[in-house]
Design a protein around this motif. Structure first.
Motif, PDB file in Angstrom:
ATOM      1  N   ILE A   4       2.088 -10.860  -1.787  1.00  0.00           N
ATOM      2  CA  ILE A   4       1.698 -11.854  -0.791  1.00  0.00           C
ATOM      3  C   ILE A   4       0.402 -12.515  -1.226  1.00  0.00           C
ATOM      4  O   ILE A   4      -0.607 -11.839  -1.448  1.00  0.00           O
ATOM      5  N   TYR A   5       0.450 -13.839  -1.379  1.00  0.00           N
ATOM      6  CA  TYR A   5      -0.752 -14.632  -1.646  1.00  0.00           C
ATOM      7  C   TYR A   5      -1.290 -15.168  -0.309  1.00  0.00           C
ATOM      8  O   TYR A   5      -0.516 -15.655   0.524  1.00  0.00           O
ATOM      9  N   ILE A   6      -2.597 -15.127  -0.120  1.00  0.00           N
ATOM     10  CA  ILE A   6      -3.239 -15.701   1.065  1.00  0.00           C
ATOM     11  C   ILE A   6      -4.230 -16.765   0.608  1.00  0.00           C
ATOM     12  O   ILE A   6      -5.172 -16.463  -0.123  1.00  0.00           O
ATOM     13  N   LEU A   7      -4.026 -18.003   1.034  1.00  0.00           N
ATOM     14  CA  LEU A   7      -4.903 -19.114   0.668  1.00  0.00           C
ATOM     15  C   LEU A   7      -6.013 -19.257   1.708  1.00  0.00           C
ATOM     16  O   LEU A   7      -5.741 -19.292   2.910  1.00  0.00           O
ATOM     17  N   ALA A  22      -0.590  -8.649   6.282  1.00  0.00           N
ATOM     18  CA  ALA A  22       0.009  -8.702   4.946  1.00  0.00           C
ATOM     19  C   ALA A  22       0.083  -7.348   4.270  1.00  0.00           C
ATOM     20  O   ALA A  22       0.777  -7.190   3.255  1.00  0.00           O
ATOM     21  N   LEU A  23      -0.593  -6.345   4.802  1.00  0.00           N
ATOM     22  CA  LEU A  23      -0.632  -5.034   4.158  1.00  0.00           C
ATOM     23  C   LEU A  23       0.693  -4.282   4.240  1.00  0.00           C
ATOM     24  O   LEU A  23       0.775  -3.126   3.806  1.00  0.00           O
ATOM     25  N   VAL A  28      -1.554  -7.666  -2.244  1.00  0.00           N
ATOM     26  CA  VAL A  28      -2.048  -8.795  -1.452  1.00  0.00           C
ATOM     27  C   VAL A  28      -3.143  -9.490  -2.263  1.00  0.00           C
ATOM     28  O   VAL A  28      -4.108  -8.854  -2.683  1.00  0.00           O
ATOM     29  N   VAL A  29      -2.993 -10.787  -2.492  1.00  0.00           N
ATOM     30  CA  VAL A  29      -3.942 -11.540  -3.313  1.00  0.00           C
ATOM     31  C   VAL A  29      -4.569 -12.641  -2.461  1.00  0.00           C
ATOM     32  O   VAL A  29      -3.874 -13.556  -2.012  1.00  0.00           O
ATOM     33  N   VAL A  30      -5.871 -12.554  -2.233  1.00  0.00           N
ATOM     34  CA  VAL A  30      -6.605 -13.599  -1.518  1.00  0.00           C
ATOM     35  C   VAL A  30      -7.061 -14.627  -2.544  1.00  0.00           C
ATOM     36  O   VAL A  30      -7.820 -14.305  -3.463  1.00  0.00           O
ATOM     37  N   TYR A  46     -11.808  -4.789   2.088  1.00  0.00           N
ATOM     38  CA  TYR A  46     -10.495  -4.149   1.980  1.00  0.00           C
ATOM     39  C   TYR A  46     -10.285  -3.588   0.578  1.00  0.00           C
ATOM     40  O   TYR A  46      -9.781  -2.460   0.418  1.00  0.00           O
ATOM     41  N   ARG A  47     -10.661  -4.346  -0.430  1.00  0.00           N
ATOM     42  CA  ARG A  47     -10.521  -3.867  -1.805  1.00  0.00           C
ATOM     43  C   ARG A  47     -11.411  -2.646  -2.033  1.00  0.00           C
ATOM     44  O   ARG A  47     -10.971  -1.661  -2.643  1.00  0.00           O
ATOM     45  N   ALA A  48     -12.639  -2.683  -1.511  1.00  0.00           N
ATOM     46  CA  ALA A  48     -13.564  -1.565  -1.692  1.00  0.00           C
ATOM     47  C   ALA A  48     -13.069  -0.299  -0.998  1.00  0.00           C
ATOM     48  O   ALA A  48     -13.368   0.815  -1.435  1.00  0.00           O
ATOM     49  N   ASN A  49     -12.295  -0.461   0.060  1.00  0.00           N
ATOM     50  CA  ASN A  49     -11.748   0.693   0.794  1.00  0.00           C
ATOM     51  C   ASN A  49     -10.367   1.098   0.297  1.00  0.00           C
ATOM     52  O   ASN A  49      -9.593   1.736   1.015  1.00  0.00           O
ATOM     53  N   GLN A  50     -10.056   0.693  -0.926  1.00  0.00           N
ATOM     54  CA  GLN A  50      -8.845   1.122  -1.634  1.00  0.00           C
ATOM     55  C   GLN A  50      -7.546   0.552  -1.071  1.00  0.00           C
ATOM     56  O   GLN A  50      -6.471   1.105  -1.303  1.00  0.00           O
ATOM     57  N   PHE A  51      -7.640  -0.543  -0.340  1.00  0.00           N
ATOM     58  CA  PHE A  51      -6.417  -1.229   0.063  1.00  0.00           C
ATOM     59  C   PHE A  51      -5.940  -2.098  -1.105  1.00  0.00           C
ATOM     60  O   PHE A  51      -6.749  -2.541  -1.934  1.00  0.00           O
ATOM     61  N   PRO A  52      -4.631  -2.373  -1.199  1.00  0.00           N
ATOM     62  CA  PRO A  52      -4.094  -3.131  -2.341  1.00  0.00           C
ATOM     63  C   PRO A  52      -4.373  -4.631  -2.220  1.00  0.00           C
ATOM     64  O   PRO A  52      -3.463  -5.450  -2.101  1.00  0.00           O
TER      65      PRO A  52
END
Length: 292
Positions: A4-7, A22-23, A28-30, A46-52
């Motif tokens: 999932i891309y998020i613009l 989106a999780l 998930v790509v912002v 979210y990235r720092a807390n180990q979410f994808p």
């Protein structure tokens, strides 16, 4: 599974809820257009807390170019991707249907209808529901080009339609932000209006016998550009013929805003014709850029 891309651009109000929805995906790509608010900070948490979640920044040029750059330069984890705007949400039911569509392997892209959420409710009638956007696509088989303030897809293969919808919180940042954003959009629409009037035509076959809602809606838009008193006609069409009055105060407000938007487009098209060397739209056409 699908990526999932998020613009995003200055989406600190919406980005957390969008990422949370989106999780359902493990990728998930912002894709951010150089935000100046807390959008990146929130996404990075979210990235720092180990979410994808991955976060990538790229200077915005246009909606079509941003999407194409994203697809060409940010490899997804999966073969299929879904594109979200920050003020939209993925739902569990839609995600499940996306997975089912992927397994069928019949198409390279799928259109999904939006549910416009405005003033705390779904504006179903005056938004011409269902209005479809191509959101689920096979990587490497779908690209985007610019059309007015938005984009149009270019698909290398067959496309289909999903039954589930996605909520679009179109005014989540307030009416002032909506007006400011559509003031910018109207510049692009004015350019497209002049181009269409000078060199385009109305596809009458698609207007009455188009194979899909997308074909019919695009032909209707080309026709609408040629209708006198367009802002007034659009209000009458949306409020009375489509039944916007049944959506109450929110429906009336939505129809007024859309008519106002049409009037802005006409004013800027007139400005382009009368003062071509001074028009902001002309400066943009020669290389200036803006963001969402």
């Amino acid at each position: 599974m699908l990526s999932i891309y998020i613009l995003t651009h200055n989406e600190e109000i919406d980005i957390a809820a969008c990422i949370e929805s989106a999780l359902l995906s493990d990728d998930v790509v912002v894709v951010d257009s150089l935000s100046t608010d807390r959008t990146i900070e929130i996404a990075e948490q979210y990235r720092a807390n180990q979410f994808p979640v991955r976060v990538v920044q790229h200077r915005f040029e246009s909606h079509g170019r941003q999407r194409t750059w994203m697809l060409e330069n940010i490899p997804p984890k999966h073969e299929w991707v879904y594109i979200l705007e920050a003020d939209e949400r993925m739902t569990p039911a839609l995600f499940r249907e996306c997975l089912q569509a992927i397994e069928s392997g019949d198409c390279v892209g799928y259109y999904v209808a939006e549910r416009v959420m405005f003033m705390g409710q779904w504006i179903r009638r005056s938004t011409q529901y269902p209005r479809y956007q191509l959101r689920l696509l096979k990587h490497g088989r779908v690209w985007f080009s610019d059309y007015g303030h938005t984009e149009r897809e270019e698909c290398e293969g067959k496309t289909g339609f999903l039954k589930e919808t996605y909520p679009h919180y179109t005014c989540s940042k307030g009416l002032s932000r909506w007006i400011e954003k559509h003031n910018r959009y109207s510049t692009d629409e004015a350019l497209e209006t002049l181009h269409q009037l000078q060199s385009g035509t109305v596809n009458w076959r698609n207007l009455f016998f188009g194979a899909t809602e997308v074909d019919r809606r695009r032909a209707l838009k080309d026709l609408s550009l040629r209708i006198p008193f367009r802002p007034f006609v659009r209000f009458i069409y949306m409020y009375f013929f489509l039944g916007g009055w049944l959506d109450g105060r929110a429906g009336f407000t939505w129809c007024v805003l859309q008519a106002f938007y049409e009037y802005l487009i006409l004013l800027k098209a007139w400005e382009l014709q009368q003062f071509p060397t001074e028009s902001p739209a002309l400066h943009k056409e020669h290389g200036a850029t803006h963001s969402y």
